[in-house]
Design an enzyme around this catalytic site. Structure first.
Site, mmCIF file in Angstrom:
data_model
loop_
_atom_site.group_PDB
_atom_site.id
_atom_site.type_symbol
_atom_site.label_atom_id
_atom_site.label_comp_id
_atom_site.label_asym_id
_atom_site.label_seq_id
_atom_site.Cartn_x
_atom_site.Cartn_y
_atom_site.Cartn_z
ATOM 1 N N GLY A 77 0.821 -1.216 0.000
ATOM 2 C CA GLY A 77 0.000 0.000 0.000
ATOM 3 C C GLY A 77 0.852 1.261 0.000
ATOM 4 O O GLY A 77 1.934 1.282 0.596
ATOM 5 N N ARG A 136 1.425 -5.920 -4.929
ATOM 6 C CA ARG A 136 1.491 -6.799 -3.754
ATOM 7 C C ARG A 136 1.937 -8.229 -4.079
ATOM 8 O O ARG A 136 1.630 -9.158 -3.329
ATOM 9 C CB ARG A 136 0.114 -6.858 -3.091
ATOM 10 C CG ARG A 136 -0.353 -5.578 -2.437
ATOM 11 C CD ARG A 136 -1.478 -5.847 -1.453
ATOM 12 N NE ARG A 136 -2.038 -4.621 -0.920
ATOM 13 C CZ ARG A 136 -1.527 -3.959 0.113
ATOM 14 N NH1 ARG A 136 -0.449 -4.413 0.710
ATOM 15 N NH2 ARG A 136 -2.091 -2.856 0.542
ATOM 16 N N ASP A 158 4.851 -7.611 5.120
ATOM 17 C CA ASP A 158 4.835 -8.674 4.107
ATOM 18 C C ASP A 158 5.885 -8.426 3.015
ATOM 19 O O ASP A 158 6.533 -9.359 2.545
ATOM 20 C CB ASP A 158 3.445 -8.778 3.466
ATOM 21 C CG ASP A 158 2.417 -9.302 4.457
ATOM 22 O OD1 ASP A 158 2.796 -10.115 5.322
ATOM 23 O OD2 ASP A 158 1.248 -8.897 4.376
ATOM 24 N N LYS A 187 8.154 0.745 5.514
ATOM 25 C CA LYS A 187 7.031 1.562 5.052
ATOM 26 C C LYS A 187 5.723 0.999 5.569
ATOM 27 O O LYS A 187 5.586 -0.216 5.644
ATOM 28 C CB LYS A 187 7.007 1.526 3.524
ATOM 29 C CG LYS A 187 5.781 2.092 2.888
ATOM 30 C CD LYS A 187 5.069 1.116 1.931
ATOM 31 C CE LYS A 187 4.371 -0.017 2.615
ATOM 32 N NZ LYS A 187 3.423 -0.760 1.782
ATOM 33 N N THR A 188 4.783 1.778 5.947
ATOM 34 C CA THR A 188 3.373 1.447 6.089
ATOM 35 C C THR A 188 2.684 2.480 6.958
ATOM 36 O O THR A 188 3.179 2.833 8.039
ATOM 37 C CB THR A 188 3.071 0.027 6.642
ATOM 38 O OG1 THR A 188 1.653 -0.112 6.731
ATOM 39 C CG2 THR A 188 3.662 -0.291 8.003
ATOM 40 N N ILE A 189 1.547 2.949 6.469
ATOM 41 C CA ILE A 189 0.767 3.902 7.269
ATOM 42 C C ILE A 189 0.234 3.208 8.511
ATOM 43 O O ILE A 189 -0.142 3.858 9.473
ATOM 44 C CB ILE A 189 -0.417 4.494 6.467
ATOM 45 C CG1 ILE A 189 -1.405 3.391 6.072
ATOM 46 C CG2 ILE A 189 0.050 5.285 5.267
ATOM 47 C CD1 ILE A 189 -2.828 3.892 5.938
ATOM 48 N N ASP A 190 0.177 1.863 8.497
ATOM 49 C CA ASP A 190 -0.443 1.117 9.596
ATOM 50 C C ASP A 190 0.329 1.246 10.909
ATOM 51 O O ASP A 190 -0.224 0.984 11.977
ATOM 52 C CB ASP A 190 -0.549 -0.372 9.245
ATOM 53 C CG ASP A 190 -1.315 -0.607 7.957
ATOM 54 O OD1 ASP A 190 -2.015 0.324 7.513
ATOM 55 O OD2 ASP A 190 -1.218 -1.709 7.392
ATOM 56 N N MET A 229 -8.368 3.348 8.469
ATOM 57 C CA MET A 229 -7.505 2.310 7.906
ATOM 58 C C MET A 229 -6.379 1.953 8.879
ATOM 59 O O MET A 229 -6.131 2.693 9.832
ATOM 60 C CB MET A 229 -6.897 2.848 6.618
ATOM 61 C CG MET A 229 -6.571 1.790 5.619
ATOM 62 S SD MET A 229 -5.977 2.556 4.101
ATOM 63 C CE MET A 229 -6.989 1.717 2.919
ATOM 64 N N GLY A 230 -5.710 0.878 8.612
ATOM 65 C CA GLY A 230 -4.595 0.497 9.494
ATOM 66 C C GLY A 230 -4.421 -1.002 9.606
ATOM 67 O O GLY A 230 -3.619 -1.491 10.407
ATOM 68 N N ARG A 231 -5.201 -1.754 8.845
ATOM 69 C CA ARG A 231 -5.138 -3.213 8.861
ATOM 70 C C ARG A 231 -5.419 -3.753 10.265
ATOM 71 O O ARG A 231 -6.171 -3.119 10.997
ATOM 72 C CB ARG A 231 -3.780 -3.679 8.350
ATOM 73 C CG ARG A 231 -3.893 -4.816 7.378
ATOM 74 C CD ARG A 231 -2.520 -5.325 7.082
ATOM 75 N NE ARG A 231 -2.019 -4.865 5.810
ATOM 76 C CZ ARG A 231 -2.448 -5.267 4.630
ATOM 77 N NH1 ARG A 231 -3.430 -6.131 4.564
ATOM 78 N NH2 ARG A 231 -1.918 -4.824 3.526
ATOM 79 N N TYR A 284 -7.788 5.770 2.062
ATOM 80 C CA TYR A 284 -7.107 6.190 0.839
ATOM 81 C C TYR A 284 -6.858 7.707 0.831
ATOM 82 O O TYR A 284 -5.938 8.170 0.179
ATOM 83 C CB TYR A 284 -7.922 5.730 -0.386
ATOM 84 C CG TYR A 284 -8.080 4.216 -0.384
ATOM 85 C CD1 TYR A 284 -7.030 3.399 -0.799
ATOM 86 C CD2 TYR A 284 -9.221 3.612 0.119
ATOM 87 C CE1 TYR A 284 -7.132 2.015 -0.732
ATOM 88 C CE2 TYR A 284 -9.328 2.229 0.192
ATOM 89 C CZ TYR A 284 -8.278 1.442 -0.236
ATOM 90 O OH TYR A 284 -8.366 0.074 -0.154
ATOM 91 N N ARG A 329 -3.210 8.060 2.338
ATOM 92 C CA ARG A 329 -2.040 7.242 1.967
ATOM 93 C C ARG A 329 -1.092 7.926 0.985
ATOM 94 O O ARG A 329 0.060 7.539 0.868
ATOM 95 C CB ARG A 329 -2.491 5.910 1.360
ATOM 96 C CG ARG A 329 -3.170 5.004 2.343
ATOM 97 C CD ARG A 329 -3.168 3.573 1.905
ATOM 98 N NE ARG A 329 -3.469 3.373 0.510
ATOM 99 C CZ ARG A 329 -3.600 2.193 -0.060
ATOM 100 N NH1 ARG A 329 -3.453 1.111 0.658
ATOM 101 N NH2 ARG A 329 -3.873 2.082 -1.338
HETATM 102 P P1 FBP Z 1 0.584 -2.158 3.751
HETATM 103 O O1 FBP Z 1 1.374 -0.924 4.073
HETATM 104 O O2 FBP Z 1 0.786 -3.232 4.767
HETATM 105 O O3 FBP Z 1 0.814 -2.609 2.376
HETATM 106 O O4 FBP Z 1 -0.963 -1.790 3.894
HETATM 107 C C1 FBP Z 1 -1.461 -0.528 3.877
HETATM 108 C C2 FBP Z 1 -2.964 -0.523 3.717
HETATM 109 O O5 FBP Z 1 -3.331 0.819 3.485
HETATM 110 C C3 FBP Z 1 -3.789 -1.094 4.878
HETATM 111 O O6 FBP Z 1 -4.003 -0.156 5.909
HETATM 112 C C4 FBP Z 1 -5.072 -1.474 4.187
HETATM 113 O O7 FBP Z 1 -5.797 -2.459 4.882
HETATM 114 C C5 FBP Z 1 -4.580 -1.997 2.865
HETATM 115 O O8 FBP Z 1 -3.366 -1.317 2.594
HETATM 116 C C6 FBP Z 1 -5.541 -1.766 1.736
HETATM 117 O O9 FBP Z 1 -5.061 -2.428 0.608
HETATM 118 P P2 FBP Z 1 -5.358 -2.027 -0.887
HETATM 119 O O10 FBP Z 1 -4.516 -0.853 -1.202
HETATM 120 O O11 FBP Z 1 -4.926 -3.233 -1.629
HETATM 121 O O12 FBP Z 1 -6.805 -1.709 -0.977
#
Ligand code: FBP
Length: 559
Positions: free
Chosen positions: A82, A146, A177, A203-206, A251-253, A427, A430
């Site tokens: 992401g 991904r 991942d 990297k990750t906003i999560d 968001m944030g998984r 989104y 991000r």
């Molecule tokens: P990663 O940084 O782990 O790739 O995920 C970021 C993220 O924004 C999560 O918070 C969210 O659940 C996921 O990507 C959404 O995925 P996609 O962009 O495939 O819709």
């Protein structure tokens, strides 16, 4: 027609601050190797799977007159997973370091994520290209993806591509991942004596890729500030109109770091934290009752409005849901190639699934609205994660709360008006223009990645520490990727993965929420943080997240 806005133009000229130890340039860095490391869990399995990159020491850089290797090196870079604000600056930092070391060095960007290196899709990143993307959000310079890198065939193809371009190092910019990919690739490259090193960047906003050596993943700072601005705006709207309850999923998984940080920045009436729900073994019904009681008590005070923050991954932590989702993960993996299932209608799919679930999970699955059932059965991502961003938990909660409030009304326990608004912010944040913190941090991470390459280290994650201090005091080094790994069930199989850092309930960050949330529930203590500022006083423009500040303060107290 304008090509860019005045602010975009200004940001292109911003000079990111480089970590103090790197500031004398790539040719004035000394490497020190520290203690050897192990793994997060399942040590024997990790050791067996990654013999070439396991047990490596922590790396630390100092400023000296010495220089690292000066061998000419072409590097390949991949943006993975992401989007997160600052990715372009990681690439800019890497590019500047590599050109500072030797102007003949070349940087190749693989297109569309990890698949780019396998399929040989790339561009050479020149100064002209890089200059157009400095300090900008997004991953559009080369795109992202991904794809999971794990097969012999993928690695062999990647090697051919690297050999053709004379690439000696690969930098993978990604989350847990993607850095698992980096580790698998590093192991394969080492065991096949290719001479190609692999470095990761966090990297990750999560915010779930962090530990003692990685204080924060990039993007978390900008994304949470962007969501906090939006939540603050909604709070002001709610406080003005006084007629809606806003349910905002963030968001944030799986981890609730984003939700927790945004809550501390804005002080809403209700904040759910997935990790707390799990620890307290709260059922869906208990969560709904908790929220409905706050709504009813506020209604008694004449306040038929409020704000509730809901972490994207909440559903995975509710005990009965967790059991059901684990079974669904295995079942959907098994049914992936079953044409009868794949061609069935949604209703038929629900029947097939229900017939294979245990009694409790089947009952729970059937009790859910059809939209949520369909969302739970969507394809997992290539790493086996449930796509929680697509599950409308906020709407599920609203529906259940409506039912609960009607019942409470019949029992004389509620006498208010409930009018809801559902939002999902993800989104929106991000690809925001990186904050000064993310712009500086990312530039340093990229520059440092090249220092790790010049140190001939492989299977390391770029690490910049001391990040609550001014950049001149930031430290730099590297942490072995295997140190963060353990074995987990994905796609119905046990696989090595980087362990996600979840919210810790004894952390000063969660304690801060816990201490205040009763007051925030009834009194309107809303904070309206406003938009990210890039120019002005340092405490407005350069300060990082409350999460990082509280974590670092605690670390200092413990030393
Ligand atoms: P990663 O940084 O782990 O790739 O995920 C970021 C993220 O924004 C999560 O918070 C969210 O659940 C996921 O990507 C959404 O995925 P996609 O962009 O495939 O819709």
């Amino acid at each position: 027609m304008r090509e860019i806005s005045p602010l975009q133009k200004e940001r292109l000229n911003y000079k990111p601050k480089l970590a103090g130890v790197l500031a004398n340039g790539i040719n004035s860095i000394k490497l020190t190797l520290g203690e050897k490391t192990s793994a997060q869990g399942d040590v024997e399995e990790i050791k067996k799977l990654f013999p070439a990159v396991f047990n490596k020491p922590i790396a630390k850089f100092d400023t000296t007159g010495e220089s690292l290797s000066t061998e000419q090196k072409n590097v390949g870079v991949i943006l993975s997973g992401g989007q997160a604000p600052g990715g372009h600056n990681v690439i800019a930092g890497l590019f500047d370091a590599l050109k500072d070391a030797d102007s003949n060095n070349k940087l190749y960007g693989f297109l569309g994520g990890p698949s780019g290196i396998v399929e040989g899709k790339y561009i050479e990143l020149t100064g002209d290209i890089i200059d157009k993307y400095r300090n900008t959000g997004g991953f559009d310079i080369i795109g992202s993806g991904r794809t999971k890198l794990e097969t012999q065939e993928q690695f062999e193809k990647a090697l051919v591509v690297c050999k053709n371009l004379n690439i000696k190092a690969i930098v993978i910019i990604g989350g847990d991942d993607s850095n698992t990919n980096a580790c698998l690739l590093a192991q394969w490259m080492a065991q096949n004596n290719t001479g190609i090193t692999v470095i990761g960047c966090p990297k990750t906003i999560d915010g779930d890729l962090k530990n003692d050596q990685i204080e924060i993943s990039f993007g978390f700072d900008t994304a949470t500030k962007t969501y906090a601005e939006l939540v603050g705006n909604i709070q002001r709207d709610a406080n003005s109109a006084k007629k809606y309850w806003h349910f905002i999923k963030l968001m944030g998984r799986s981890a609730s770091h984003v939700c927790l940080e945004v809550a501390l920045q804005t002080q809403p009436n209700i904040t759910l934290i997935g990790e707390e729900v799990e620890a307290k073994k709260q059922s869906l019904d208990e969560i709904v009752s908790y929220m409905a009681n706050i709504i009813a008590t506020r209604a008694k005070l004449g306040k038929n409005f409020g704000i509730a923050l809901i972490p994207e991954g909440l559903i995975e932590f509710i005990p009965e849901m967790k059991v059901m989702i684990a079974s669904l993960n295995d079942l959907t993996a098994k049914l992936e190639n079953n044409s009868e299932y794949q061609n069935a209608s949604n209703e038929q799919k629900y029947q097939i699934i229900t017939s294979k679930l245990d009694e409790n999970s089947a009952k729970l699955f059937n009790s859910l609205p059809s939209s949520i059932k369909a969302q739970l059965l969507m394809d997992r991502d290539p790493h086996g994660n449930v796509q929680v961003s697509k599950i409308e938990t906020e709407k599920l909660l609203i529906e259940m709360i409506k039912t609960k409030l009607s019942k409470m009304k019949e029992e004389g326990k509620y006498d208010g008006k409930f009018s809801d608004q559902a939002h999902f912010f993800g989104y929106e944040g991000r690809c925001a223009m990186p904050s000064n913190f993310d712009a500086d941090y990312c530039y340093s991470l990229g520059y440092n990645a090249f220092a790790l390459i010049q140190s001939n280290l492989s299977g390391y994650l770029s690490s910049i520490k001391n990040t609550t201090k001014p950049a001149s005091q930031w430290l730099a080094g590297g942490v072995p990727l295997t140190m963060m790994m353990n074995m987990e069930r994905r796609h119905g199989e046990i696989k090595p993965v980087i362990k996600k850092a979840l919210v810790e309930l004894d952390s000063p960050v969660f304690k801060e929420l816990e201490k205040n949330r009763e007051t925030w529930a009834m009194n309107d203590c809303y904070i309206f943080p406003g938009a990210i500022q890039y120019f002005g006083p340092s405490d407005v423009c350069d300060t990082t997240t409350i999460t990082l500040q509280l974590e670092q303060e605690k670390k200092l107290l413990n030393v």
